[in-house]
Design a protein around this motif. Structure first.
Motif, short mmCIF file in Angstrom:
data_model
loop_
_atom_site.label_atom_id
_atom_site.label_comp_id
_atom_site.label_asym_id
_atom_site.label_seq_id
_atom_site.Cartn_x
_atom_site.Cartn_y
_atom_site.Cartn_z
N SER A 1 0.86 -1.19 0.00
CA SER A 1 0.00 0.00 0.00
C SER A 1 0.89 1.23 0.00
N THR B 1 0.87 5.81 0.43
CA THR B 1 0.20 7.10 0.63
C THR B 1 1.19 8.22 0.35
N TRP B 2 0.71 9.33 -0.18
CA TRP B 2 1.53 10.53 -0.41
C TRP B 2 1.12 11.57 0.60
N ILE B 3 2.07 11.99 1.41
CA ILE B 3 1.80 12.98 2.45
C ILE B 3 2.12 14.36 1.89
N GLN B 4 1.11 15.22 1.95
CA GLN B 4 1.23 16.54 1.35
C GLN B 4 1.94 17.48 2.31
N VAL C 1 4.93 7.30 1.77
CA VAL C 1 5.14 6.25 2.78
C VAL C 1 4.46 5.01 2.24
N MET D 1 7.34 -0.91 6.87
CA MET D 1 7.10 0.42 6.32
C MET D 1 8.35 0.87 5.59
N ASP E 1 8.47 2.24 12.21
CA ASP E 1 7.70 3.05 11.27
C ASP E 1 8.19 4.51 11.25
N TYR F 1 10.15 6.84 8.54
CA TYR F 1 9.55 7.22 7.27
C TYR F 1 8.54 8.37 7.41
N HIS F 2 8.39 8.86 8.65
CA HIS F 2 7.57 10.04 8.94
C HIS F 2 6.12 9.92 8.47
N PRO F 3 5.46 8.81 8.77
CA PRO F 3 4.02 8.77 8.51
C PRO F 3 3.33 9.76 9.44
N MET F 4 2.23 10.37 9.01
CA MET F 4 1.43 11.18 9.93
C MET F 4 0.74 10.19 10.87
N SER G 1 -1.86 8.69 8.45
CA SER G 1 -1.30 7.94 7.31
C SER G 1 -1.56 6.44 7.41
N PHE G 2 -1.70 5.94 8.63
CA PHE G 2 -1.96 4.50 8.80
C PHE G 2 -3.35 4.16 8.25
N ALA H 1 -4.77 6.00 5.95
CA ALA H 1 -4.64 6.24 4.52
C ALA H 1 -4.12 4.98 3.81
N LEU H 2 -3.18 4.29 4.45
CA LEU H 2 -2.65 3.06 3.86
C LEU H 2 -3.74 1.99 3.77
N ILE I 1 -4.57 15.42 2.35
CA ILE I 1 -3.64 15.43 3.49
C ILE I 1 -2.62 14.30 3.35
N SER I 2 -3.11 13.07 3.32
CA SER I 2 -2.26 11.89 3.12
C SER I 2 -3.11 10.98 2.25
N SER I 3 -2.77 10.90 0.96
CA SER I 3 -3.67 10.29 -0.02
C SER I 3 -4.05 8.87 0.36
#
Lengths: 122, 383
Positions: free
Chosen positions: A56, A58-61, A71, A83, B132, B135-138, B142-143, B145-146, B196-198
């Protein structure tokens, strides 16, 4: 004697990407454990092939002009998931199912990133 | 053995919310304390009768101790289980077992948060783990979002279907005086909102509000003697599969697929016998995942189910009849508000009352789709 997390860190600092495999077989284990989750089986360190598939993404804006960053979750060829991020891709080119290969960026805190793998069959 | 539950032998004697929306100038323990006072008044039970305290606060690792001090009680037992937004359903499991066993006589479950007034940002001490974090997930966005991106890939779930969850929540909120976010909201509004986080956009996200809630639980005979309509607890189950959802086998299947069936088995009910569902909609994808996992539609069909209007006012399955975390309130750990709305539906006093509803399911989510807990409430007809 260090715990499995510190052993993994030490290997990464030497430029090696390790994962764990249960003695007697089974899916690889990541993040590192003292024993196999669910079964308690003994684990051994093996070199990861680094090959994987994007599970999976995601693109963080960010505030322009900063570009978005990605990510991803990568299913490693040996069976574990981690990850990560994929370098050299855009929101148009990064996709679920993309073949990727791990690369270690050395430094004070080394990090594993992924690059797209050119598919032989195009 | 396992999963033995005292079906209908424990009931909700009192329930209350406080400061839903904005309540500036209050600390989290002040918010929770006020909700406890209101819930006890609702139950007509004296503070001194409380002998069990169950609480999670965003900013207090020792919240059970703090609540005992604040209320001036010497409880027989305190529980500060921190399964995120599912904490309070987990508290309820423990409280039911202890009340039925006679260890406790009167349990209070409480929560309060001031995250809107204290800065307007989602304030949580929780962070991505060390594997995790590089990789700087929000966190936690972002979790989710995934999970959403994978659900769209695996089942063809569309952006419009995700958006329809937010639209349904707003329709319910528009007729609930307690709801914080009101006004028109269209599919197009959601899809045009800031990415925000696609694929998650601003209007896919729950609110950031203040709010507190509390419930008082007693054995059913005591609750029957109280001033409120009887709301017995028919089943309750908590399921914990991991902390980081990166470790899911299939990120589109949550532990609600375990907690839901277990709670329904305890209650002796099937999804078709549940009259209303209150679930933790931190993001629009949550509603789709949980409706699938709880058995209200097949896995992968959640998008079509919500887009059909089924969960909207006048739909076949009233979901989040208060407006949910998306449009009613979201102080950070929403679980208590899902339960209080379920209780109101069972009493017949909800702002958007579902006529004839006899069973209500409340579902909590904690961590990043990590911990799931389901509670089934009934009315006097169900015991």
């Amino acid at each position: 004697m260090s715990g499995p997390g510190a052993e993994w860190d030490a290997a990464l600092a030497e430029g090696r990407f390790l994962i764990q495999q249960p003695l007697g077989g089974g899916a690889a284990v990541f993040p590192p454990r003292a024993f196999a989750p669910g079964t308690g089986a003994e684990l051994e360190w093996v070199e990861a092939s680094g090959l994987g598939t994007v599970y999976s993404a995601t693109w963080i804006q960010r505030k322009p002009p900063e570009p978005p960053y990605n990510v991803v979750l990568v299913d490693l060829a040996e069976g574990a998931r981690m990850m990560g991020c994929v370098e050299g891709v855009t929101p148009e080119t990064l996709h679920i199912g993309m073949a990727v290969k791990a690369r270690i960026i050395a430094g004070e805190t080394p990090i594993i990133v992924f690059d797209p793998v050119e598919q032989a069959d195009g | 053995m396992g999963d033995t539950f005292p079906r209908g032998r424990v009931a909700v004697a009192g329930a209350a919310t406080f400061g839903v929306g904005e309540m500036p100038g209050h600390s989290t323990i002040e918010m929770a304390g006020k909700a406890v006072q209101l819930a006890l008044a609702d139950a007509a039970i004296n503070l001194a009768e409380v002998d069990g305290l169950f609480i999670a606060l965003p900013d207090d690792l020792f919240a059970g101790l703090s609540l005992a001090q604040y209320l001036g009680l010497h409880p027989r037992f305190t529980d500060n289980n921190r399964a995120g937004g599912a904490s309070f359903m987990s508290h309820l499991v423990t409280a039911c077992m202890m009340l039925d066993a006679g260890y406790l006589d009167c349990a209070v479950i409480a929560y309060g948060a001031n995250q809107r007034s204290s800065g307007g940002k989602l304030s949580t001490p929780a962070r991505p783990d060390r594997w995790d974090a590089p990789y700087h997930p929000m966190y936690p966005l972002s979790f989710y979002a995934l999970a959403a991106a994978r659900h769209m890939h695996q089942y063809g779930t569309t952006r419009e279907e995700l958006a329809s969850v937010a639209v349904a929540a707003r329709l319910w909120a528009n007729t609930n005086p307690e709801a914080f976010a009101k006004g028109p909201l269209t599919i197009e509004d959601v899809i045009a909102s800031r990415l925000i986080s696609s694929p998650i956009r601003a209007r896919d996200c729950c609110l950031v509000t203040d709010g507190a809630a509390a419930m008082v639980l007693t054995r059913t005979p005591r609750a029957k003697d109280g001033p409120q309509p009887l709301v017995p607890i028919l089943g309750a189950a908590a399921a914990t599969w991991y902390n980081s959802v990166t470790q899911a086998d299939d990120i589109t299947v949550t532990a609600a697929a375990e907690s839901g069936p277990r709670a329904m088995a305890m209650a002796g009910l099937t999804p078709g016998q549940i009259d209303t569902v209150q679930l933790y909609d931190a993001f629009t994808i949550n509603t789709i995942l949980f409706l699938e996992d709880l058995g209200f539609c097949a896995k992968g069909e959640g998008g079509q189910f919500v887009a059909s209007g089924a969960i909207s006012p006048c739909g076949s399955l009233p979901v989040n009849t208060n407006g949910g975390g998306l449009s009613c309130c979201h102080p950070g750990m929403y679980g208590m508000f899902a339960m209080v709305e379920a209780v109101r539906q069972m009493r017949g006093t909800a702002a958007n009352q579902i006529a004839g509803a006899q069973t209500a399911l409340a579902h909590g989510n904690g961590g990043t789709l990590s911990a799931q807990a389901t509670v089934i409430f009934g009315n006097a007809e169900t015991v």
